[in-house]
Design a protein around this motif. Sequence first.
Motif, PDB file in Angstrom:
ATOM      1  N   ALA A 100       0.675  -1.168  -0.115  1.00  0.00           N
ATOM      2  CA  ALA A 100      -0.019   0.058  -0.100  1.00  0.00           C
ATOM      3  C   ALA A 100       0.910   1.195   0.052  1.00  0.00           C
ATOM      4  O   ALA A 100       1.824   1.430   0.857  1.00  0.00           O
ATOM      5  N   LEU A 101       0.504   2.164  -0.943  1.00  0.00           N
ATOM      6  CA  LEU A 101       1.584   3.356  -0.964  1.00  0.00           C
ATOM      7  C   LEU A 101       0.611   4.609  -0.965  1.00  0.00           C
ATOM      8  O   LEU A 101      -0.502   4.641  -1.289  1.00  0.00           O
ATOM      9  N   ALA A 102       1.129   5.710  -0.263  1.00  0.00           N
ATOM     10  CA  ALA A 102       0.205   6.918  -0.252  1.00  0.00           C
ATOM     11  C   ALA A 102       0.535   7.741  -1.421  1.00  0.00           C
ATOM     12  O   ALA A 102       1.591   7.764  -1.718  1.00  0.00           O
ATOM     13  N   SER A 103      -0.366   8.197  -2.193  1.00  0.00           N
ATOM     14  CA  SER A 103      -0.255   9.059  -3.395  1.00  0.00           C
ATOM     15  C   SER A 103       0.452  10.189  -2.983  1.00  0.00           C
ATOM     16  O   SER A 103       1.338  11.030  -4.021  1.00  0.00           O
ATOM     17  N   ASP A 104       0.254  10.845  -2.117  1.00  0.00           N
ATOM     18  CA  ASP A 104       0.748  12.002  -1.756  1.00  0.00           C
ATOM     19  C   ASP A 104       2.041  12.254  -1.409  1.00  0.00           C
ATOM     20  O   ASP A 104       2.684  13.251  -0.919  1.00  0.00           O
ATOM     21  N   SER A 105       2.793  11.025  -1.225  1.00  0.00           N
ATOM     22  CA  SER A 105       4.323  10.941  -0.668  1.00  0.00           C
ATOM     23  C   SER A 105       5.191   9.951  -1.452  1.00  0.00           C
ATOM     24  O   SER A 105       4.872   8.754  -1.378  1.00  0.00           O
ATOM     25  N   GLU A 106       6.007  10.749  -2.178  1.00  0.00           N
ATOM     26  CA  GLU A 106       6.955   9.641  -3.025  1.00  0.00           C
ATOM     27  C   GLU A 106       8.172   9.041  -2.062  1.00  0.00           C
ATOM     28  O   GLU A 106       8.666   8.263  -2.187  1.00  0.00           O
ATOM     29  N   THR A 107       8.174   9.476  -0.648  1.00  0.00           N
ATOM     30  CA  THR A 107       9.170   9.376   0.315  1.00  0.00           C
ATOM     31  C   THR A 107       8.802   8.165   1.345  1.00  0.00           C
ATOM     32  O   THR A 107       9.757   7.751   2.209  1.00  0.00           O
ATOM     33  N   ALA A 108       7.653   8.154   1.497  1.00  0.00           N
ATOM     34  CA  ALA A 108       6.935   7.417   2.640  1.00  0.00           C
ATOM     35  C   ALA A 108       7.384   5.908   2.507  1.00  0.00           C
ATOM     36  O   ALA A 108       7.158   5.330   1.286  1.00  0.00           O
ATOM     37  N   THR A 109       7.465   5.339   3.397  1.00  0.00           N
ATOM     38  CA  THR A 109       7.874   3.620   3.461  1.00  0.00           C
ATOM     39  C   THR A 109       6.690   3.432   3.003  1.00  0.00           C
ATOM     40  O   THR A 109       5.417   3.419   3.582  1.00  0.00           O
ATOM     41  N   PRO A 110       6.587   2.125   2.024  1.00  0.00           N
ATOM     42  CA  PRO A 110       5.350   1.583   1.736  1.00  0.00           C
ATOM     43  C   PRO A 110       5.137   0.513   2.780  1.00  0.00           C
ATOM     44  O   PRO A 110       5.815   0.056   3.505  1.00  0.00           O
TER      45      PRO A 110
END
Length: 119
Positions: A100-110
């Motif tokens: 699961a990925l947050a679309s508003d953050s390219e640096t957040a850990t999946p």
Amino acid sequence: MDRQASGRAAEDRALSWLQHQGLHLLERNFRCRLGEIDLIMEDRDCLVFVEVRKRGRTSRVDAASSVDSRKQQKIILTAQYYLSRFPQRANQPCRFDLIALASDSETATPLWYKDAFRP
């Protein structure tokens, strides 16, 4: 970015992250008439069918919850078809993971949900 490009970028990010965790890519976007599996990987001796989901802050359903029982069943049937096409893998332990990925953050850990669901 259109939806298809956004999905491809999410899969790229998930793939890179999983490879850094030690998994090895076997197939990407495996398709048949039953459905599609985003990533098929190996984690040591285990065959891993990976669904990648990306959701924005405004989405009503978070990425993990968006893989409902109907979607799970499609993934399971597609995985069974994959195993029928590659009988040498039929006796290999398998699991179904979700990234699961947050679309508003390219640096957040999946968020990695190992063994997210079972047949």
